[in-house]
Design an enzyme around this catalytic site. Structure first.
Site, PDB file in Angstrom:
ATOM      1  N   LYS A   6      29.242  23.455  -0.686  1.00 28.16           N
ATOM      2  CA  LYS A   6      28.341  22.671  -1.322  1.00 28.16           C
ATOM      3  C   LYS A   6      28.494  22.383  -2.820  1.00 28.16           C
ATOM      4  O   LYS A   6      29.576  22.886  -3.445  1.00 28.16           O
ATOM      5  CB  LYS A   6      26.717  23.476  -1.552  1.00 28.16           C
ATOM      6  CG  LYS A   6      25.819  22.707  -1.724  1.00 28.16           C
ATOM      7  CD  LYS A   6      25.078  22.385  -0.351  1.00 28.16           C
ATOM      8  CE  LYS A   6      23.958  21.352  -0.510  1.00 28.16           C
ATOM      9  NZ  LYS A   6      23.288  20.964   0.579  1.00 28.16           N
ATOM     10  N   ASP A  10      22.889  15.014  -0.080  1.00 27.42           N
ATOM     11  CA  ASP A  10      21.765  15.988  -0.519  1.00 27.42           C
ATOM     12  C   ASP A  10      20.613  15.403  -1.286  1.00 27.42           C
ATOM     13  O   ASP A  10      20.794  13.946  -1.485  1.00 27.42           O
ATOM     14  CB  ASP A  10      22.416  17.257  -0.831  1.00 27.42           C
ATOM     15  CG  ASP A  10      21.103  18.433  -0.766  1.00 27.42           C
ATOM     16  OD1 ASP A  10      20.951  19.129   0.166  1.00 27.42           O
ATOM     17  OD2 ASP A  10      20.810  18.646  -1.776  1.00 27.42           O
TER      18      ASP A  10
END
Ligand code: NDP
Length: 445
Positions: free
Chosen positions: A118, A158
């Site tokens: 991430k 995201d």
């Protein structure tokens, strides 16, 4: 947990995410002493690598800004690191470590060969012009490009990172490396993207809900549904709910929320997409556009969010972490809500989860219910490496199959390890086993 709590006391979201997984693993470790001997638990909570860098860029007035950029390679034992980039002012290391940790389990659950990662930045794209966003994305990629690659680490979108941002970052990567490579997913169809990728997370969360309902002998057809958020995940959750004959009645953004008792139909959804993706406005405008609906400002200091107090059958939290707390869960239960499927990552806090557990609410945790996005990202990687493009129907059918499989495997793992119908424990265990076995096989690295 004690060791982690001391070492990472400032990383509350990360500690919460680990604390959600560890209790599920107790019976697994009892049955698998080899995992204890190999130090799997101690290793799986430490990222393999964290990269932090300065992102300097200039706004339209020539003023210099500095943001922090991050990429976390959490666990690569089953495939290249894969996970989104988040651009939001709340981004810090604790938030990204929680997201990357969850991603390890989620990616494993998809059954596809992808490790967990991430990244992102505390840059806020809201209120910035396209040119400013482009300059930021280029500055961000001018460091990140050294660390990613089709077989190394493949970021995606995201919060705050959609098609526009992916395009700007891809362009910069291509310029810097003189290579056209599948180093980001969520790309436009014209340059290596996959059909259904934008839809995948929302569609997947509804497919997962459908599986939970069917397994309990119920249906989401005609169900009144609460959806939070109004971004990528919320929009396609609403679209698939409409496909399956359900009635979504709410949306929100970080300023407030809309209740439309008549239901958000396709025409209203098209308007929301234009508002959020093209005009980049606020959901408050919805109430002016569609009579009969009401807008409510969000009070950030309140201990509950009245969106979750609207009477409904099902809830799809699709905005952000810890947006559904214990009192919200209680309100949902009091109003007869029987199913919750998480499009967002960790939207329900541990108190909320306890309420759902006590009252037998069908609960699909984010790491299972929202795995459709990363699953189709992995399908995008396959198509890119074959230089092929599959049809919409084919990708959608694969997505549906993957969501069914995640539901089946999570339910089976929960039963096998004595957790009944609890899909949170089941998803944690099913996701963990593949990663743990790979880590044992690969030795102490
Ligand atoms: P978007 O940026 O497209 O949309 C986010 C939405 O949530 C916006 O409506 C935003 O409001 C709202 N929001 C963001 N932060 C907050 C906050 N702190 N409080 C209240 N509302 C907030 O993001 P996505 O739809 O992509 O992501 C939503 C969630 O889904 C996240 O948890 C993400 O991690 C998760 N997810 C996303 C995947 C994907 O494929 N995109 C895959 C798996 C999970 P505003 O417009 O005011 O910013």
């Amino acid at each position: 947990m004690e060791d982690l709590n001391t070492r990472y006391s400032t990383e509350g979201d990360f500690l919460q995410a680990v604390g959600e997984v560890v209790p599920s693993l107790v019976p697994v470790l009892d049955r698998h002493p080899e995992f204890i001997e190999a130090g799997i638990l101690e290793r799986i909570v430490e990222p393999e690598r964290i990269l932090q860098f300065r992102v300097s860029w200039m706004d339209d007035d020539g003023k210099v800004h500095v943001n922090r950029g991050y990429r976390i390679n959490f666990n690569g034992s089953i495939g290249p690191y894969k996970g989104g980039l988040r651009f939001h002012p709340s981004v810090n290391l604790g938030v990204l470590k929680f997201l990357a940790f969850e991603q390890v389990f989620k990616n494993s659950l998809t059954g596809l060969p992808i490790g967990g990662g991430k990244g992102g930045s505390d840059f806020d794209p809201r209120g910035r012009t396209d040119a400013e966003v482009m300059r930021f994305c280029q500055a961000f990629m001018s460091e990140l490009y050294r660390h990613i690659g089709p077989d190394t680490d493949v970021p995606a979108g995201d919060i705050g990172v959609g098609g526009r941002e992916i395009g700007y970052m891809f362009g910069m990567y291509r310029k810097l490396t003189n290579t056209f490579a599948g180093i980001l997913t969520g790309r436009g169809m014209e340059y290596g993207g996959s059909l259904i990728r934008p839809e995948a997370t929302g569609y997947g969360a509804v497919y997962f809900a459908d599986e939970m309902a069917k397994a309990a002998g119920k249906t989401i057809e005609d169900a009144t549904c609460l959806v939070s958020g109004s971004g990528n995940v919320a929009q396609y959750t609403i679209e698939k709910l409409l496909d399956l004959g359900a009635r979504p009645v709410t949306v929100s953004d970080s300023s407030g929320w809309i209740h439309d008792p008549a239901g958000i139909d396709r025409e209203k959804l098209a308007w929301i997409k234009d508002l959020k993706n093209v005009r980049r406005g606020r959901v408050s405008e919805y109430a002016q556009q569609f009579s009969g609906s009401t807008y409510h400002e969000t009070d950030r200091s309140a201990s509950s969010n009245p969106l979750w107090a609207v009477k409904a059958d099902c809830a799809f939290p699709s905005a952000t972490q810890n947006e559904l707390l214990g009192p919200d869960a209680q309100n949902l239960v009091n109003n007869g809500c029987w199913l919750v499927s998480e499009g967002a990552n960790m939207p329900t806090d541990p108190n909320g989860q306890s309420v759902f557990r006590e009252h037998g609410v069908l609960y699909g945790p984010g790491k299972a219910a929202n795995a459709g996005g990363v699953a189709v990202s992995a399908l995008e990687m396959s198509q890119a490496s074959q230089r092929l493009s599959w049809s919409r129907e084919e990708v959608d059918a694969r997505l549906r199959g993957i969501m069914q499989n995640i539901h089946r495997e999570s339910a089976a793992a929960a039963k096998e390890y004595g957790f009944g119908n609890d899909l949170l424990h089941g998803a944690n265990i099913a996701g963990f086993l593949k990663v743990a076995r790979s880590m044992v096989a690969q030795g102490v690295v």
